[in-house]
Design an enzyme around this catalytic site. Sequence first.
Site, PDB file in Angstrom:
ATOM      1  N   CYS A  83     -37.858  46.143  -6.701  1.00 10.52           N
ATOM      2  CA  CYS A  83     -36.884  45.051  -6.884  1.00 10.52           C
ATOM      3  C   CYS A  83     -35.735  45.444  -7.806  1.00 10.52           C
ATOM      4  O   CYS A  83     -34.750  44.711  -7.903  1.00 10.52           O
ATOM      5  CB  CYS A  83     -37.566  43.803  -7.418  1.00 10.52           C
ATOM      6  SG  CYS A  83     -38.859  43.182  -6.324  1.00 10.52           S
ATOM      7  N   SER A 117     -42.903  42.773  11.082  1.00  9.32           N
ATOM      8  CA  SER A 117     -43.875  43.690  10.485  1.00  9.32           C
ATOM      9  C   SER A 117     -44.078  43.478   8.991  1.00  9.32           C
ATOM     10  O   SER A 117     -44.921  44.122   8.381  1.00  9.32           O
ATOM     11  CB  SER A 117     -43.445  45.138  10.737  1.00  9.32           C
ATOM     12  OG  SER A 117     -42.117  45.334  10.307  1.00  9.32           O
ATOM     13  N   CYS A 201     -42.465  30.394  -5.283  1.00  9.40           N
ATOM     14  CA  CYS A 201     -42.376  31.800  -4.866  1.00  9.40           C
ATOM     15  C   CYS A 201     -41.059  31.988  -4.117  1.00  9.40           C
ATOM     16  O   CYS A 201     -40.725  31.194  -3.233  1.00  9.40           O
ATOM     17  CB  CYS A 201     -43.532  32.157  -3.943  1.00  9.40           C
ATOM     18  SG  CYS A 201     -45.164  31.766  -4.612  1.00  9.40           S
ATOM     19  N   CYS A 202     -40.310  33.057  -4.451  1.00  8.78           N
ATOM     20  CA  CYS A 202     -38.996  33.235  -3.848  1.00  8.78           C
ATOM     21  C   CYS A 202     -39.124  33.597  -2.362  1.00  8.78           C
ATOM     22  O   CYS A 202     -40.106  34.206  -1.949  1.00  8.78           O
ATOM     23  CB  CYS A 202     -38.197  34.306  -4.588  1.00  8.78           C
ATOM     24  SG  CYS A 202     -38.854  35.969  -4.391  1.00  8.78           S
TER      25      CYS A 202
END
Lengths: 379, 139
Positions: A83, A117, A201-202
């Site tokens: 990230c 996926s 949660c993003c």
Amino acid sequence: MVHILGIGLTPFGRHVERTIDHIGGQAVRAALADAGVSAREIEGAFVANALGAMLLGDTTIGQTILSGLGLRGLPVVNVENACTSGSTALWLAWNAIRAGQMDVALVLGVEKMCVPSLGLIDSGRTAIDTQLGLVTPASFALRARRHMHEFGTTHAQMAAVVEKSRRHALMNPDAMFRRAETVEQVMAGPSVADPLTRSECCPIADGAAALVLVSDALARRHGADIRIESVVLRSGDYGNPADLVRWKTDEETAARAYEMAGRGPESIDIIECHDAFSIAEILHCEALGLCAPGEGGRLAASGETALGGRIPVNVSGGLLSRGHPVAATGVAQIVEIATHLRGQAGDRQVTGARTGLAQCMGGDLAGDTKSCTVAILSR
Amino acid sequence: MTGAEALPPFAEDIFVSKGKGVQLLGSRCPQCGRAFFPRTGICPDDGTATEALRLDGEASLYSFTVVRTKPPFALPAPYPVGYVDLPKHDLRVFMLLDPDRIDALEIGMPMRLASGEMGVDLKGRRCIRPYFTPADTKG
């Protein structure tokens, strides 16, 4: 000193029909146009992409994207750092200019991750923790539960982070989630990993963000007015026992960035931090020194970190509402802060903002983060 | 768990299971005394070859959560995980917790290690995983 001359964004969302070249190219063109420089004037490019090798089977994506935009015959570096991929690209470009290697550098963070996926993000499939069930939401839920236990933080205080994020995003046309959500609605949602609900949660997203950085000499010529005071990149300490609620890596990265910039949290006007989960913003606010350790929950509920408060945090909507295309996030944080320092943030403008801080964090190892970055900008 | 004893562990060198006794396999640096889990061959702090160490002694729950999304590796749905303190070795380890004792979990409670069939391994085979359960769990 290194300066920001141009900023560009491909708004975050689901761009299922678009290729990664197209997603990245839009942000680069926007940044070049904003800077008023041509592709041929770029002397080096740092391109962050975290998941393309795994999800798309593509490597050296930077050259693929930039060749189609007329950027050729120059150093191109592809960057993967979870990230913090985007903020690591910023760190590299900043250092390349400081070292005198180039006077004009392009930073691009681009991600295409809304593909079938993609499963839950984890620390890598072969890691023992992953095989024992450690998915990323769980690692933050464990921090949340411990924070509640040690400091009396409530779930409602955590949900207040999301309520604020949604409120901010209503004012950001480039955000992914643009609908209000109350604390009660956040808490009533389905649980992902107790106590974190889905809204805490993003969301994953496709998107890109780009910057044109210049040296002092070119900043004078072009009239660039945003300075990069510091960028710090640091790996984890991986100490054991890991303290899940006093994040040393986060604290020390911030401390170094403040030291290098010669200022402290009291002189920062706007902050973008890595709110991948509600509890993450609470932990980062503590690590950045916005409140005493353990007070982050009460700070979130107090309104002091909302637009109009003492120190606005994630006025863009943050990862929680703007969306989180992994490698684009760290660059988009800088785009957001630069927009405020220019006084061009519209309804969400932090009045009179002159200094801003961006914090990013990525990867998970031994109860610590693998990578943390903090950058400080001013005008 | 009939036939569970015949199943492979989910990974090598993580735990041993002999009858009712289950232990995590760690290591210790003879130079600096630092303990490691999972086992590491070389101490990252001073480069010394480590010695094998079985992580015995008391265990208490530092934090826990119950994961309610689609489980990876065919783990039970939902499944609890946590960090468990092993004060004798100055270690805090991440581990699965007992999916049958979710309602009993509390920070600070004494725990003990168990093992049993849980999910599949990297190759998709049924396998044995270690997990901590509250110390008062019967069996």
